[in-house]
Design a protein around this motif. Sequence first.
Motif, mmCIF file in Angstrom:
data_model
loop_
_atom_site.group_PDB
_atom_site.id
_atom_site.type_symbol
_atom_site.label_atom_id
_atom_site.label_comp_id
_atom_site.label_asym_id
_atom_site.label_seq_id
_atom_site.Cartn_x
_atom_site.Cartn_y
_atom_site.Cartn_z
ATOM 1 N N LEU A 5 0.670 60.425 50.559
ATOM 2 C CA LEU A 5 0.319 61.832 50.670
ATOM 3 C C LEU A 5 1.540 62.649 51.066
ATOM 4 C CD1 LEU A 5 -3.092 61.443 52.538
ATOM 5 C CD2 LEU A 5 -2.768 62.098 50.139
ATOM 6 N N SER A 8 1.912 68.827 50.050
ATOM 7 C CA SER A 8 1.177 69.528 48.992
ATOM 8 C C SER A 8 -0.293 69.112 48.940
ATOM 9 C CB SER A 8 1.832 69.276 47.631
ATOM 10 O OG SER A 8 1.761 67.903 47.290
ATOM 11 N N ASP A 9 -0.628 67.989 49.590
ATOM 12 C CA ASP A 9 -2.015 67.514 49.617
ATOM 13 C C ASP A 9 -2.785 68.020 50.838
ATOM 14 O OD1 ASP A 9 -1.858 65.627 47.332
ATOM 15 O OD2 ASP A 9 -0.469 64.537 48.631
ATOM 16 N N ASN A 10 -2.127 68.764 51.711
ATOM 17 C CA ASN A 10 -2.688 69.023 53.037
ATOM 18 C C ASN A 10 -4.048 69.724 53.014
ATOM 19 O OD1 ASN A 10 -2.248 68.903 56.009
ATOM 20 N ND2 ASN A 10 -2.378 71.134 55.806
ATOM 21 N N GLN A 12 -6.423 69.693 50.770
ATOM 22 C CA GLN A 12 -7.475 68.760 50.363
ATOM 23 C C GLN A 12 -7.735 67.708 51.441
ATOM 24 O OE1 GLN A 12 -6.657 66.648 46.708
ATOM 25 N NE2 GLN A 12 -8.760 65.941 46.465
ATOM 26 N N VAL A 13 -6.677 67.229 52.067
ATOM 27 C CA VAL A 13 -6.820 66.222 53.115
ATOM 28 C C VAL A 13 -7.605 66.776 54.297
ATOM 29 C CG1 VAL A 13 -5.568 64.856 54.836
ATOM 30 C CG2 VAL A 13 -4.753 64.936 52.481
ATOM 31 N N GLY A 45 -3.459 58.369 50.428
ATOM 32 C CA GLY A 45 -4.767 58.841 50.015
ATOM 33 C C GLY A 45 -5.294 58.013 48.870
ATOM 34 N N PHE A 47 -7.744 58.248 45.713
ATOM 35 C CA PHE A 47 -8.339 59.282 44.867
ATOM 36 C C PHE A 47 -9.185 58.664 43.758
ATOM 37 C CE2 PHE A 47 -4.614 61.167 46.760
ATOM 38 C CZ PHE A 47 -4.952 62.479 47.007
ATOM 39 N N LEU A 53 -10.564 63.153 46.660
ATOM 40 C CA LEU A 53 -10.129 62.269 47.729
ATOM 41 C C LEU A 53 -11.330 61.512 48.286
ATOM 42 C CD1 LEU A 53 -7.580 61.528 49.375
ATOM 43 C CD2 LEU A 53 -8.162 63.386 50.946
#
Length: 261
Positions: A5, A8-10, A12-13, A45, A47, A53
């Motif tokens: 991760l 840029s995934d923050n 969604q996480v 993560g 997916f 996620l």
Amino acid sequence: MIRKLTASDNVQVMEFLMDEPSLNLFIIGDIESFGYDSDFQELWGDFTLTGNLRGVLLRYYHTFIPYGKEDFDVLGFVDIIKKDPEFKLSGIEKIVEKLEDAIEGNLGRKQVTYFCECTKEQFNGESSELFAVKKAGIDDIDRILELRAGIQEFVPNPHGKEMMVKAMEIGKARTYFIEVNGEMVASVSTTAENSISAMIVGVCTSEKHRKKGYASQVMEKLMADVLEEGKSLCLFYDNPEAGRIYKRLGFKDIGRWTMYR
């Protein structure tokens, strides 16, 4: 599909973790404090094929905390964890159980505890002795660790001082204590503090000063200060006597947590 991760995934996480924010306070707190690009912390993560996620795995030093939905890739997380020869596993009991069966070999000493939470509305603090409680600074860390070292139930962490200094410097942790004749006799700390919650750890009193209410006093002071900031508080316990004290202060059980040491 499992991948590392990044920042840029923050969004969604965080949305994923907020399904159970208190139980995910360690992962949330470590992301807020240290992000996705440090030498002592990594996140992966899991997916679905459509990009949703379904699982998150945190490494903080050698401790791994998994979280996932019903169909997350257990074996994929296990493969990552086993690459660290010093790994320790920790997490929500029902999640850790999924990984236990897939990891071969000795995981270390297992401890299953109750996980409880207190909000400002639930808090029952009423002590009139809180004026005696002091807030620790970095210069007090050696004294805190010395007090803990004298407690039979505490397991020393080789990275303990480094982790306390780092966490205190960035506001991720705090410690309150009571002194008697210049000796630190009781203390309590937070860890994994984040924008919505904090974990209480290290509740201890030196053996010769027990049964005097010192632990309750430092707990109440810490709780009052943290709850006033709009955060909730969480803690683990497995001792029924301690559990009664915590519940008298307003804590309620919300789950179970497994740790391997």
